[in-house]
Design a protein around this motif. Sequence first.
Motif, mmCIF file in Angstrom:
data_model
loop_
_atom_site.group_PDB
_atom_site.id
_atom_site.type_symbol
_atom_site.label_atom_id
_atom_site.label_comp_id
_atom_site.label_asym_id
_atom_site.label_seq_id
_atom_site.Cartn_x
_atom_site.Cartn_y
_atom_site.Cartn_z
ATOM 1 N N ASP A 145 21.201 9.884 -13.140
ATOM 2 C CA ASP A 145 20.579 10.898 -14.001
ATOM 3 C C ASP A 145 19.219 11.375 -13.514
ATOM 4 O OD1 ASP A 145 22.733 10.615 -15.673
ATOM 5 O OD2 ASP A 145 21.537 10.252 -17.483
ATOM 6 N N VAL A 146 18.583 10.595 -12.649
ATOM 7 C CA VAL A 146 17.218 10.920 -12.227
ATOM 8 C C VAL A 146 17.170 12.065 -11.209
ATOM 9 C CG1 VAL A 146 17.070 9.298 -10.257
ATOM 10 C CG2 VAL A 146 15.054 9.710 -11.694
ATOM 11 N N ILE A 147 18.329 12.453 -10.651
ATOM 12 C CA ILE A 147 18.304 13.508 -9.621
ATOM 13 C C ILE A 147 18.632 14.877 -10.221
ATOM 14 C CG2 ILE A 147 18.911 11.880 -7.772
ATOM 15 C CD1 ILE A 147 21.691 13.203 -7.648
ATOM 16 N N VAL A 148 18.282 15.903 -9.465
ATOM 17 C CA VAL A 148 18.660 17.270 -9.834
ATOM 18 C C VAL A 148 20.179 17.356 -9.673
ATOM 19 C CG1 VAL A 148 18.424 19.703 -9.210
ATOM 20 C CG2 VAL A 148 16.486 18.131 -8.869
ATOM 21 N N ILE A 206 13.855 13.128 -20.371
ATOM 22 C CA ILE A 206 12.948 13.395 -19.241
ATOM 23 C C ILE A 206 13.124 12.314 -18.171
ATOM 24 C CG2 ILE A 206 11.113 14.879 -20.137
ATOM 25 C CD1 ILE A 206 9.602 12.528 -21.085
ATOM 26 N N PRO A 207 13.100 12.727 -16.891
ATOM 27 C CA PRO A 207 13.349 11.753 -15.823
ATOM 28 C C PRO A 207 12.212 10.746 -15.673
ATOM 29 C CG PRO A 207 12.707 13.875 -14.913
ATOM 30 C CD PRO A 207 12.844 14.080 -16.387
ATOM 31 N N VAL A 208 12.587 9.521 -15.306
ATOM 32 C CA VAL A 208 11.584 8.454 -15.132
ATOM 33 C C VAL A 208 11.205 8.404 -13.645
ATOM 34 C CG1 VAL A 208 11.119 5.986 -15.452
ATOM 35 C CG2 VAL A 208 12.708 7.170 -16.979
ATOM 36 N N THR A 209 10.168 9.134 -13.282
ATOM 37 C CA THR A 209 9.814 9.207 -11.852
ATOM 38 C C THR A 209 8.301 9.110 -11.610
ATOM 39 O OG1 THR A 209 9.916 11.637 -12.041
ATOM 40 C CG2 THR A 209 11.844 10.536 -11.111
ATOM 41 N N GLY A 260 10.168 16.979 -12.618
ATOM 42 C CA GLY A 260 10.111 15.530 -12.362
ATOM 43 C C GLY A 260 11.419 14.937 -11.867
ATOM 44 N N TYR A 261 12.491 15.743 -11.792
ATOM 45 C CA TYR A 261 13.757 15.225 -11.250
ATOM 46 C C TYR A 261 13.650 15.097 -9.733
ATOM 47 C CZ TYR A 261 16.052 15.801 -15.730
ATOM 48 O OH TYR A 261 16.396 15.670 -17.053
#
Length: 303
Positions: free
Chosen positions: A272-275, A236-239, A252-253
Amino acid sequence: MIYDVLIIGAGPAGITAAIYAKRANLKVAMFEKDTPGGQLSKYNEIENYTGAKKVAGYELATMMIDHAYELDIEVIYDEVLEVKLEGNLKKLITPNQTYEAKTVIIASGNVPRRLGVENEDKLAMNGISWCAICDGPLYKERKVVVIGGGNSAVEEASYLATLATHVTLVQNLDFLTADKKAQDILLKHQNVDIYYGSTVNKFLMNDQGLTGVEIKTKEGLKTIDADGVFEYVGLIPVTDFVKDLGITDKWGYIKANEKMETDVPGIYAAGDVIVKQIRQVVTAAADGAIAAQNALKYIETWE
Ligand SMILES: Cc1cc2nc3c(=O)[nH]c(=O)nc-3n(C[C@H](O)[C@H](O)[C@H](O)COP(=O)(O)OP(=O)(O)OC[C@H]3O[C@@H](n4cnc5c(N)ncnc54)[C@H](O)[C@@H]3O)c2cc1C
């Protein structure tokens, strides 16, 4: 002091962005709340980063962070809790201080998804692990269960099979989704069993800790004795720290265009955090370079 660029996360994306920003003479710093090198430092081997051939994850991570230190890039070992906007200025809030910057590059990556079943939280990091390279040696000559069927699960199960007496892989689908090479390597190990079409019902424990895993198979419930469990069921993205900026999708991306620009001018995202389609070290590094180059252009017109 106002930084030109503040980078959140010192994984491959963040480090690459920092290198490009520093070499463009920008005033740059990079935040890291955990281990520099990011996810890379936590897995066994990498064989698909151009030029590195076959290298341990932590070795490549060390090479990357050493590169940043060699260029005198400032690394701030602190967690960014929130990003706030004040006109064109970006404010990054950590538990210790508030930092100001003209641009921000978010490179905070992903964290492993949990299953959310009984006793998982009680046994987390104490019987259940998300990092075979960190905790695998604890299970030498013991029995482990690996949950998942993608590349991470299959590759780490192969590594664990070289240490543990027995590895049981539990996969919810009727097939593995890892690439063929990774599957072939796993299937050569004599001490590996695979349960397909099966899910974890709960983790079993006594006063001393984990004792096994109860799984739901097509034939019914089954108990697998285990000394350790390794979960690889997605990320899961860290945002959380940008949740109020409206720059994420429903998972959350962060949504970023081909220039790594988000919907907020001066805020970029990479890795990795982006779509995106392929989340790998090489694509994370490439995103970081693009983000830094475009941050540089934005700074030239910043008032
Ligand atoms: C088990 C496994 C095996 C893999 N194998 C391969 C492989 O063989 N080849 C390959 O190319 N890729 C592989 N990958 C994928 C690869 O690791 C990622 O694509 C890559 O690490 C992404 O880099 P990143 O910089 O975007 O994020 P990350 O590596 O996740 O780094 C993000 C960093 O940001 C930090 N951070 C997060 N939030 C904050 C905050 N608020 N404040 C400060 N710091 C913060 C984190 O602590 C972390 O260090 C694998 C991944 C896993 C999990």
